[in-house]
Design an enzyme around this catalytic site. Sequence first.
Site, PDB file in Angstrom:
ATOM      1  N   ALA A  29       0.832  -1.208   0.000  1.00 50.23           N
ATOM      2  CA  ALA A  29       0.000   0.000   0.000  1.00 50.23           C
ATOM      3  C   ALA A  29       0.864   1.254   0.000  1.00 50.23           C
ATOM      4  CB  ALA A  29      -0.943  -0.006   1.201  1.00 50.23           C
ATOM      5  N   GLY A  32       2.085   1.560  -3.470  1.00 46.30           N
ATOM      6  CA  GLY A  32       0.904   1.701  -4.319  1.00 46.30           C
ATOM      7  C   GLY A  32       0.300   3.088  -4.247  1.00 46.30           C
ATOM      8  N   ASP A  33       0.302   3.687  -3.073  1.00 45.94           N
ATOM      9  CA  ASP A  33      -0.195   5.050  -2.909  1.00 45.94           C
ATOM     10  C   ASP A  33       0.633   6.013  -3.757  1.00 45.94           C
ATOM     11  OD1 ASP A  33      -1.702   7.220  -1.689  1.00 45.94           O
ATOM     12  OD2 ASP A  33       0.056   7.595  -0.441  1.00 45.94           O
ATOM     13  N   ALA A  34       1.945   5.842  -3.723  1.00 44.70           N
ATOM     14  CA  ALA A  34       2.831   6.718  -4.498  1.00 44.70           C
ATOM     15  C   ALA A  34       2.635   6.525  -6.001  1.00 44.70           C
ATOM     16  CB  ALA A  34       4.286   6.464  -4.113  1.00 44.70           C
TER      17      ALA A  34
END
Length: 146
Positions: A29, A32-34
């Site tokens: 996550a 993945g957020d980046a």
Amino acid sequence: MASSLNEYLNDKFNIEPKDIRTYSPLTLAYIGDAIFDVVIRSILVNKGNTPVNKLHQRASQIVKATTQAAMILALMDELTDEERDWYRRGRNSKPHTKAKNASTMDYLEATGFEAVMGYLYLTGDMDRICELVNRGIELTGLDILD
């Protein structure tokens, strides 16, 4: 020649690739957020020169937890079994933080979405990331592409 950004970076910094199954869903996550942020910012920037404050305002409306939660719920029927598994693992993880402007459920759903993005990034599947983001934009009615 590396075929993905992650492979390229591993090559340039002499990092041995790791087995993705050893990563926690929160680690997926995190990256993945980046990656989701980079995809959204790239779409916005590539649409044409725009004042930075408008870019930031628009990107912030899209990459926030409530929008990510809406996207993943809209995409649920289109996820592969493996993507659904990473989503569940991310959603069911125990993050030690909470989004400032989101419910706990939205935050957990968004963490699941980010885990899927991280899994796809680390496996080099930018095509699938773009497919899911594009479809999520369509399904949630975001006006980012016009």
